[in-house]
Design a protein around this motif. Structure first.
Motif, mmCIF file in Angstrom:
data_model
loop_
_atom_site.group_PDB
_atom_site.id
_atom_site.type_symbol
_atom_site.label_atom_id
_atom_site.label_comp_id
_atom_site.label_asym_id
_atom_site.label_seq_id
_atom_site.Cartn_x
_atom_site.Cartn_y
_atom_site.Cartn_z
ATOM 1 N N ALA A 191 60.998 74.291 27.383
ATOM 2 C CA ALA A 191 60.306 74.331 28.675
ATOM 3 C C ALA A 191 60.260 72.922 29.250
ATOM 4 O O ALA A 191 59.623 72.042 28.685
ATOM 5 C CB ALA A 191 58.893 74.874 28.485
ATOM 6 N N ARG A 192 60.934 72.734 30.387
ATOM 7 C CA ARG A 192 61.040 71.393 30.965
ATOM 8 C C ARG A 192 59.672 70.759 31.216
ATOM 9 O O ARG A 192 59.425 69.631 30.839
ATOM 10 C CB ARG A 192 61.829 71.459 32.278
ATOM 11 N N PRO B 200 65.049 70.751 18.025
ATOM 12 C CA PRO B 200 65.509 71.683 19.063
ATOM 13 C C PRO B 200 64.968 73.092 18.842
ATOM 14 O O PRO B 200 64.724 73.832 19.787
ATOM 15 C CB PRO B 200 67.033 71.653 18.928
ATOM 16 N N PHE B 201 64.757 73.435 17.569
ATOM 17 C CA PHE B 201 64.412 74.817 17.228
ATOM 18 C C PHE B 201 63.697 74.816 15.889
ATOM 19 O O PHE B 201 64.126 74.125 14.967
ATOM 20 C CB PHE B 201 65.721 75.631 17.139
ATOM 21 N N ILE B 202 62.596 75.540 15.775
ATOM 22 C CA ILE B 202 61.875 75.609 14.495
ATOM 23 C C ILE B 202 62.416 76.802 13.713
ATOM 24 O O ILE B 202 62.239 77.952 14.122
ATOM 25 C CB ILE B 202 60.348 75.732 14.712
ATOM 26 N N LYS C 171 64.780 60.917 20.816
ATOM 27 C CA LYS C 171 64.439 59.487 20.611
ATOM 28 C C LYS C 171 62.954 59.284 20.295
ATOM 29 O O LYS C 171 62.562 58.222 19.817
ATOM 30 C CB LYS C 171 64.809 58.676 21.855
ATOM 31 N N TYR C 172 62.119 60.309 20.548
ATOM 32 C CA TYR C 172 60.677 60.160 20.276
ATOM 33 C C TYR C 172 60.305 60.488 18.833
ATOM 34 O O TYR C 172 59.139 60.381 18.450
ATOM 35 C CB TYR C 172 59.863 61.025 21.254
ATOM 36 N N THR C 173 61.282 60.926 18.032
ATOM 37 C CA THR C 173 60.997 61.165 16.611
ATOM 38 C C THR C 173 60.585 59.842 15.968
ATOM 39 O O THR C 173 61.275 58.830 16.114
ATOM 40 C CB THR C 173 62.228 61.749 15.897
ATOM 41 N N ALA C 174 59.453 59.866 15.292
ATOM 42 C CA ALA C 174 58.884 58.651 14.678
ATOM 43 C C ALA C 174 57.859 59.121 13.658
ATOM 44 O O ALA C 174 57.570 60.316 13.578
ATOM 45 C CB ALA C 174 58.211 57.805 15.766
ATOM 46 N N PRO C 175 57.296 58.214 12.851
ATOM 47 C CA PRO C 175 56.235 58.649 11.939
ATOM 48 C C PRO C 175 55.121 59.359 12.727
ATOM 49 O O PRO C 175 54.627 58.831 13.725
ATOM 50 C CB PRO C 175 55.726 57.335 11.326
ATOM 51 N N GLY C 176 54.809 60.589 12.310
ATOM 52 C CA GLY C 176 53.760 61.357 12.992
ATOM 53 C C GLY C 176 54.248 62.172 14.181
ATOM 54 O O GLY C 176 53.483 62.912 14.795
ATOM 55 N N VAL C 177 55.550 62.038 14.525
ATOM 56 C CA VAL C 177 56.118 62.847 15.622
ATOM 57 C C VAL C 177 57.471 63.383 15.169
ATOM 58 O O VAL C 177 58.395 62.614 14.912
ATOM 59 C CB VAL C 177 56.318 62.024 16.921
ATOM 60 N N TYR D 108 67.159 68.653 23.615
ATOM 61 C CA TYR D 108 67.040 67.825 22.409
ATOM 62 C C TYR D 108 67.627 66.429 22.593
ATOM 63 O O TYR D 108 67.036 65.437 22.148
ATOM 64 C CB TYR D 108 67.691 68.538 21.219
ATOM 65 N N GLN D 109 68.788 66.323 23.246
ATOM 66 C CA GLN D 109 69.416 65.000 23.429
ATOM 67 C C GLN D 109 68.506 64.055 24.215
ATOM 68 O O GLN D 109 68.488 62.848 23.984
ATOM 69 C CB GLN D 109 70.782 65.137 24.135
ATOM 70 N N THR D 110 67.727 64.607 25.123
ATOM 71 C CA THR D 110 66.816 63.794 25.944
ATOM 72 C C THR D 110 65.613 63.306 25.159
ATOM 73 O O THR D 110 65.162 62.174 25.331
ATOM 74 C CB THR D 110 66.326 64.627 27.165
#
Length: 368
Positions: free
Chosen positions: A203-204, A248-250, A238-244, A233-235
């Motif tokens: 969801a944008r 794309p899909f669970i 980059k926010y993946t970090a410790p705690g985040v 996901y490509q956008t």
């Protein structure tokens, strides 16, 4: 008799596809010798999702009407005629004993042709506001399975069965406990987990919101599992970090939902039914871009029972931070809200629908 042939049609979104697959899975469990065939719209996600679930699917050249005059709309009568002819050919070839429609473009021609030939048809309506296709087909259906009370506004009362929505089998089983789930996902046990869901396609507006408020949410003490959708996901990776964790899909939705202290989600019918089983507090942000604004109506039905909170996209800028702060400041209220939501769940929906289908089959075959 056990070698039944079931034709299922529904698609366009996960909300139409997953209920059809759940019903097929339960029928296959009870009738291992039965044959199954799905009919979908040839350019929609069911053409990928249904084979992944282990079923054959045939596609129709069909799409919905757009609200403005477009070339697509001019093609609609041609597509409808072509789809009715192809659906008729599929039915002639497959000879189903019963046809199941879960909404979406392809189910219209498929069930219309089946019912015109006297084949028993059933409908499953996921939303609190009935879709156009199901309303069109209701007069000829033998049963209409619904998930919300008051659906006699749309359908003949005698045909309605209030079963709830079928959900993925893994979510109707008992979930792992929160500690276990957090451990399995390498989350901190002593930290609150926020799970963000945007529906099967992402969801944008929810993604933009989480991006803008990431720091604020971490200040509130959340670790975040953020399903952004394949197309986004490509956008956002980059926010993946410790705690985040951005994904794309669970894949393991059971564990993800069990880990949640709070969930932010769209209000598609399938999501609402699955989240009720979990009993975690939910903030719904309904999509405004859906037919008949049905997501807002789904969410309102839950909010009216004090079982969730809702913010419209137009309210996010003004009210999101305040709403989140109020939720975090009232853990007792959040727990009560989650418990109220769980009280609305119907975990036996799929079995109840299949019981009714078996009753119709016995009636039909005893008349043969």
């Amino acid at each position: 008799m056990d070698n039944y042939r079931f034709l299922l049609s529904g698609g366009g979104t996960g909300g139409h596809i997953y209920p059809a697959v759940a019903i097929a899975d339960e029928l296959r469990r009870r009738h291992p010798r039965a044959q199954f065939l799905f009919v979908g719209a040839s350019d929609r996600m069911e053409m990928e999702k249904v084979p992944q679930a282990g079923y054959e699917i045939k596609g129709l050249w069909i799409s919905g009407l757009e609200r403005k005059i477009t070339l697509k709309n001019l093609l609609f009568p041609v597509k409808l005629l072509a789809s009715l002819m192809k659906a008729n050919a599929i039915i002639t070839d497959f000879k189903p004993h019963l046809v199941i429609g879960t909404g979406g473009f392809a189910s219209g021609p498929t069930l219309r042709m089946a019912s015109s030939r006297g084949i028993p048809c059933v409908l499953q309506e996921q939303n609190s506001f009935a879709g156009i296709t199901n309303k069109w087909l209701a007069a000829k259906a033998a049963r209409i399975f619904v998930a919300y009370p008051g659906m006699e506004r749309f359908f003949p009362k005698a045909k309605i069965r209030f079963t709830g929505n079928p959900v993925r089998a893994e979510l109707s089983e008992s979930l792992p406990d929160k500690q276990q789930a957090k451990g399995a996902l390498n989350q901190h046990q002593d930290q609150k987990t926020l799970v963000v869901l945007g529906g099967s396609l992402g969801a944008r507006r929810i993604n933009q919101l989480i991006e803008a408020e990431l720091g604020f949410l971490q200040e509130l003490g959340f670790q975040i599992l953020w399903q952004c959708g394949k197309g986004y996901y490509q956008t956002y990776k980059k926010y993946t970090a410790p705690g985040v964790e951005v994904t794309p899909f669970i894949r393991d939705m059971r564990t993800a939902l069990a880990s949640a202290d709070l969930i932010i989600s769209r209000a598609g019918a399938g999501s609402v039914s699955e989240l009720a089983l979990v009993g975690s507090p939910v903030l719904f942000i309904p999509s405004p871009n859906v037919a008949e604004d049905h997501q807002r109506k789904n969410a309102e039905a839950i909010v009216a029972k004090k079982a969730a909170v809702m913010l419209l996209e137009s309210e996010l800028e003004e009210s999101f931070k305040k709403t989140m702060e109020e939720l975090v400041a009232n853990p007792e209220g959040m727990r009560a809200m989650g418990a109220a939501f769980k009280g609305l769940a119907k975990p036996g929906a799929t079995a109840a629908i299949v019981d009714e289908i078996e009753g119709l089959l016995h009636k039909a075959t005893s008349h043969d």
